[in-house]
Design a protein around this motif. Structure first.
Motif, PDB file in Angstrom:
ATOM      1  N   UNK A 209      -7.562  -0.929  -1.082  1.00 46.01           N
ATOM      2  CA  UNK A 209      -8.166  -0.762  -2.402  1.00 46.01           C
ATOM      3  C   UNK A 209      -7.063  -0.765  -3.448  1.00 46.01           C
ATOM      4  N   UNK A 210      -7.226  -1.610  -4.448  1.00 41.97           N
ATOM      5  CA  UNK A 210      -6.317  -1.628  -5.590  1.00 41.97           C
ATOM      6  C   UNK A 210      -7.097  -1.101  -6.784  1.00 41.97           C
ATOM      7  N   UNK A 211      -6.457  -0.204  -7.524  1.00 40.08           N
ATOM      8  CA  UNK A 211      -7.141   0.373  -8.665  1.00 40.08           C
ATOM      9  C   UNK A 211      -6.230   1.254  -9.487  1.00 40.08           C
TER      10      UNK A 211
ATOM     11  N   UNK B  59      -1.585   4.674 -13.394  1.00 35.90           N
ATOM     12  CA  UNK B  59      -0.850   3.556 -12.789  1.00 35.90           C
ATOM     13  C   UNK B  59      -1.772   2.724 -11.903  1.00 35.90           C
ATOM     14  N   UNK B  60      -1.492   1.450 -11.836  1.00 37.41           N
ATOM     15  CA  UNK B  60      -2.228   0.560 -10.927  1.00 37.41           C
ATOM     16  C   UNK B  60      -1.539   0.640  -9.569  1.00 37.41           C
ATOM     17  N   UNK B  61      -2.294   1.035  -8.538  1.00 34.79           N
ATOM     18  CA  UNK B  61      -1.732   1.218  -7.201  1.00 34.79           C
ATOM     19  C   UNK B  61      -2.641   0.573  -6.163  1.00 34.79           C
ATOM     20  N   UNK B  62      -2.118   0.447  -4.954  1.00 34.12           N
ATOM     21  CA  UNK B  62      -2.896  -0.031  -3.823  1.00 34.12           C
ATOM     22  C   UNK B  62      -2.779   0.988  -2.703  1.00 34.12           C
TER      23      UNK B  62
ATOM     24  N   UNK C 258       0.836  -1.203   0.000  1.00 30.76           N
ATOM     25  CA  UNK C 258       0.000   0.000   0.000  1.00 30.76           C
ATOM     26  C   UNK C 258       0.869   1.252   0.000  1.00 30.76           C
ATOM     27  N   UNK C 259       0.488   2.195  -0.846  1.00 31.13           N
ATOM     28  CA  UNK C 259       1.182   3.479  -0.912  1.00 31.13           C
ATOM     29  C   UNK C 259       0.443   4.459   0.004  1.00 31.13           C
ATOM     30  N   UNK C 260       1.189   5.313   0.703  1.00 39.16           N
ATOM     31  CA  UNK C 260       0.553   6.272   1.610  1.00 39.16           C
ATOM     32  C   UNK C 260       0.018   7.459   0.813  1.00 39.16           C
TER      33      UNK C 260
END
Length: 155
Positions: free
Chosen positions: A111-113, A55-58, A42-44
């Motif tokens: 959440x990933x998206x 980009x696909x991030x969580x 997870x990115x803050x």
């Protein structure tokens, strides 16, 4: 006529933590956010400027707001808060139908998206939603100082 008095259930430590975090932005246990358990990958919130648009991030955080405006054609807007700030999440109707329980009742979500930036606003268009509320239990575990052996082993 006497009023009926009911004994309230004792609040859980998790509910105390969530309420304190939500309303005072403090934790009764750990004031050093570096020791908070970080959901994997997870990115803050403060680092959302780094990945490129699309980009696909969580992301992960406490659910502080859920909105389902009547004019939004079934779209749900969720605001998550982590230790650094807030993240806006958009949940399309199809994903909401698939993840209804997590969207409507979770206290902590991962959440990933797809990252979307438009007109100075950053959103995550959700593709996968996971209820990680049980991780809140780990926030209440006191952080013990590392022993000398652990400091040597783990730096």
């Amino acid at each position: 006529m006497q009023p009926v008095l009911r004994k309230l259930a004792k609040p859980t430590q998790c509910s105390i933590f969530v309420l304190m975090q939500q309303y005072t932005s403090t934790s009764p246990y750990n004031h050093n956010h570096a020791h908070w358990p970080r959901p994997p990958s997870a990115i803050v919130a403060t680092e959302l400027h780094a990945p490129p648009n699309g980009a696909r991030i969580t992301v992960a955080g406490l659910v502080i707001l859920r909105q389902r405006p009547g004019t939004a054609k079934g779209v749900i807007f969720i605001t998550l808060e982590d230790e650094t700030g807030t993240v806006n999440v958009i949940v399309w109707r199809k994903l909401f139908e698939h993840s209804r329980r997590a969207v409507t009742s979770a206290r902590l979500l991962r959440v990933t998206g797809t990252l979307q930036r438009a007109e100075g606003v950053t959103h995550v268009i959700a593709q996968n939603i996971e209820d990680i509320s049980p991780m809140l239990d780990h926030l209440l575990t006191p952080v013990l100082p590392l022993s000398t052996d652990d400091k040597t082993r783990y730096g």
